[in-house]
Design an enzyme around this catalytic site. Sequence first.
Site, mmCIF file in Angstrom:
data_model
loop_
_atom_site.group_PDB
_atom_site.id
_atom_site.type_symbol
_atom_site.label_atom_id
_atom_site.label_comp_id
_atom_site.label_asym_id
_atom_site.label_seq_id
_atom_site.Cartn_x
_atom_site.Cartn_y
_atom_site.Cartn_z
ATOM 1 N N CYS A 17 -22.193 -26.085 3.914
ATOM 2 C CA CYS A 17 -21.421 -24.909 3.505
ATOM 3 C C CYS A 17 -20.934 -25.150 2.086
ATOM 4 O O CYS A 17 -20.094 -26.024 1.855
ATOM 5 C CB CYS A 17 -20.247 -24.666 4.454
ATOM 6 S SG CYS A 17 -19.184 -23.302 3.933
ATOM 7 N N ASN A 45 -29.180 -25.962 4.754
ATOM 8 C CA ASN A 45 -29.177 -24.989 5.847
ATOM 9 C C ASN A 45 -30.168 -23.880 5.484
ATOM 10 O O ASN A 45 -30.488 -23.680 4.312
ATOM 11 C CB ASN A 45 -27.769 -24.438 6.111
ATOM 12 C CG ASN A 45 -27.143 -23.824 4.873
ATOM 13 O OD1 ASN A 45 -27.673 -23.907 3.769
ATOM 14 N ND2 ASN A 45 -25.991 -23.203 5.034
ATOM 15 N N CYS A 65 -20.841 -16.738 0.111
ATOM 16 C CA CYS A 65 -21.601 -17.831 0.728
ATOM 17 C C CYS A 65 -22.188 -18.672 -0.393
ATOM 18 O O CYS A 65 -23.081 -18.216 -1.115
ATOM 19 C CB CYS A 65 -22.703 -17.276 1.628
ATOM 20 S SG CYS A 65 -23.747 -18.557 2.366
ATOM 21 N N THR A 82 -23.960 -21.624 -0.360
ATOM 22 C CA THR A 82 -25.364 -22.013 -0.205
ATOM 23 C C THR A 82 -26.272 -20.793 -0.312
ATOM 24 O O THR A 82 -27.403 -20.887 -0.795
ATOM 25 C CB THR A 82 -25.609 -22.743 1.129
ATOM 26 O OG1 THR A 82 -25.143 -21.925 2.212
ATOM 27 C CG2 THR A 82 -24.912 -24.095 1.162
#
Length: 276
Positions: A75, A159, A219, A221
């Site tokens: 994150c 991720n 966000c 990422t």
Amino acid sequence: MLLRFTKMHGLGNDFMVLDLVSQHAHILPKHAKQWGDRHTGIGFDQLLIVEAPNNPDVDFRYRIFNADGSEVEQCGNGARCFARFVLDKRLTAKRQIRVETKSGIIELDVRSDGQIGVNMGAPRLVPADIPFQAPAQALSYQVDVDGATVELAAVSMGNPHAVLRVADINSAPVHELGPKIEHHPRFPARVNVGFLQVIDRHRAQLRVWERGAGETQACGTGACAAAVAAISQGWMDSPLLIDLPGGRLSIEWAGPGQPVMMTGPAVRVYEGQVRL
């Protein structure tokens, strides 16, 4: 027992942060789900846990749970809050901090102007590494969603991310396509879904449907993955300024094999205690 926690946010992407270096507790997915409820709990997008490292070459271990109780690998906005937290709590005096995550080591840099830089490492573009089901690596892929073909890029920043280019960020089908792509069978670990509007060679707008959290204010990422997709496909050039609903991130990427550098703020909101 009572646990001390801090509520923080990075561009509106909000977190409950727990220090399990000076406190000791065993946190389970059910705790994240209970505390993450915005009506009956504390409410957050992610729970961030600060632990002593397993690796002697790093300063801390960083664990992340979504509000639905799922533990995730990375994150970016949380990483900036992590850096601010460990300094504010005097868990370290370092301003360059190495942190072990589920997907590898990241490097955090707390700058004199209060902004926090994160070396997110090199993106992974090989489908099996994302993971994404495709016969070969490509700049973009066509995915069938309810009988319609959607073109997207697939990137891992530790991720998984899907990135779709849209003409108008305000009318982007985030809540319609987001959950369908998140749970698409070609993404076996589910996926975060970014909707990107390119403004010019160095500026873009982005909305992200996050895996396990829904649409969030920002966000980190996702911004990194969008930058990689935009630069790879020749839409944009580094450095990039990416505007999300919660604010702006600066992203730099020199190309394949090189790390993605993200810079942005981290804010402490309040301190509290919760019963375990």
